[in-house]
Write a protein that holds these residues in place. Structure first.
Motif, PDB file in Angstrom:
ATOM      1  N   VAL A 221     -63.496  29.583  -7.352  1.00  0.00           N
ATOM      2  CA  VAL A 221     -64.580  29.920  -6.431  1.00  0.00           C
ATOM      3  C   VAL A 221     -64.657  28.950  -5.254  1.00  0.00           C
ATOM      4  O   VAL A 221     -64.891  29.373  -4.117  1.00  0.00           O
ATOM      5  CB  VAL A 221     -65.928  29.999  -7.190  1.00  0.00           C
TER       6      VAL A 221
ATOM      7  N   LEU B 148     -60.571  37.277  -6.793  1.00  0.00           N
ATOM      8  CA  LEU B 148     -61.377  36.746  -7.900  1.00  0.00           C
ATOM      9  C   LEU B 148     -61.691  37.839  -8.912  1.00  0.00           C
ATOM     10  O   LEU B 148     -61.691  37.600 -10.120  1.00  0.00           O
ATOM     11  CB  LEU B 148     -62.669  36.132  -7.362  1.00  0.00           C
TER      12      LEU B 148
ATOM     13  N   LEU C 142     -62.732  30.005 -13.843  1.00  0.00           N
ATOM     14  CA  LEU C 142     -62.636  30.609 -12.514  1.00  0.00           C
ATOM     15  C   LEU C 142     -63.722  30.073 -11.594  1.00  0.00           C
ATOM     16  O   LEU C 142     -63.473  29.809 -10.405  1.00  0.00           O
ATOM     17  CB  LEU C 142     -62.724  32.131 -12.607  1.00  0.00           C
TER      18      LEU C 142
END
Length: 348
Positions: A39, A48, A34
């Motif tokens: 990001v 997120l 991630l």
């Protein structure tokens, strides 16, 4: 992998294949997936957080791999055909129990199932609410996915993500693309993640010789379109052949698609699917497929090995788990997860 689990010679042979496309071209699964792939992009902190909840949950939590239990066949097929092999799953709570005890990252099912038990399980496992379906009560049957509820309803149920299907190649695909792109935009605005079933569907895709619905070139392009629509995770059927564009004489191709970027090997076919998911920046989970009984475990392990070695992120496997006794279903899910937890099974 548990020492009691012995792979068939066919599955063992998959462990030595060298992929035609180098893994160095891909963003590979891992604990930092991630951070590396989401990001830098446009997803909000709320999205997120939702993705983090999915990637952090269950036995594969923190690895970058996913094990998701999907149970939408009660609508997509018929409830009798889906749950007839094990009638306990007519009760929606048992679907959630299987996902929890099976150590899954998330469970994806219908508005009706979540609506029956949401308050009891929303804090125990991430929900992926499937918002559209193709139902088979319409006669004659047709290939269309229609919304069964709203994105806001999914949010109210406590959804971590919404899931949807587009039948790329069907007469209704343009409407579905617009409809689901808008739904995914709304889901992201509400802080939910998105999962897209990127299925191809057209009677002309199946010939007397081959079924090109599962061709790497057609499914790979469906994946590419799905990422563009805003999917955070792509679900795709495992590829079984290639050359759909050339055999059916439509679309645009380039010789390297078949000569350099793939081969007849299932790992190379699947890697082409991963490549089309923006070189792995969006995770590919392959379908677990239907249940055939005694050979289900070996078939599931084969699918997991192919997906993992190709650079995929996991399996979304349902019927092989819920169409058998509860404890056996848990064991099948754990066996699939053990493939992804086994460091000896490496990227090809």
């Amino acid at each position: 992998m548990p020492s009691s689990l012995v792979l068939s010679p066919e599955n063992e042979a998959l462990l030595t294949h060298t992929a035609r496309v180098s893994k160095d071209l891909l963003q590979l699964p891992g604990p930092d997936f991630l951070d590396r792939c989401f990001v830098p992009g446009s997803r909000t902190p709320q999205v997120l957080r939702s993705l983090g909840a999915i990637y952090s949950h269950g036995r594969l939590g923190g690895t970058g791999y996913l094990s998701i239990l999907p149970v939408d066949q009660g609508i997509e097929h018929t409830a009798g055909s889906a749950f007839g092999p094990n009638p306990m799953y007519f009760d929606p709570e048992n679907i959630l129990r299987l996902a929890v005890e099976g150590g899954c990252n998330a469970v994806t099912t219908t508005f009706g199932t979540f609506g029956a038990v949401a308050r009891k399980y929303a804090h125990k496992i991430p929900f992926i609410v499937k918002i559209n379906h193709n139902e088979l009560l319409t006669y004659p049957n047709k290939f269309d996915q229609v919304l069964f509820g709203s994105v806001r309803q999914a949010w109210d149920l406590g959804a971590t993500a919404v899931g949807a299907t587009v039948y790329f190649g069907s007469a209704e695909s343009n409407r579905q693309i617009k409809e689901i792109t808008a739904a995914f935009e709304e889901a992201h605005a509400l802080g939910m993640a998105t999962v897209l079933w990127c299925y191809t569907r057209n009677n002309s895709f199946k010939t007397a010789e081959k079924d090109y619905h599962v061709a790497a070139d057609l499914t790979g392009q469906a994946n590419h379109l799905g990422v563009t629509m805003g999917a955070d995770i792509i679900k795709q059927k495992s590829p079984e052949t290639n050359g759909g564009f050339t055999a059916l004489k439509f679309g645009k191709t380039f010789p390297a698609m078949y000569e350099q970027l793939s081969s007849d090997h299932p790992i190379d076919l699947t890697r082409y699917q991963v490549l089309n998911c923006y070189a792995g920046r969006i995770g590919l989970v392959n379908s677990g497929g239907e249940s055939h009984g005694a050979g289900d475990l070996e078939a599931a392990l084969k699918s997991a090995i192919i997906n993992k070695r190709a650079g995929g992120q996991g399996l979304i496997s349902g019927r092989k788990a819920f169409q058998r006794p509860f404890a056996e279903g848990v064991d099948v899910l754990h066996a699939i997860q053990d493939i992804y937890l086994n460091p000896a099974i490496t990227l090809a």
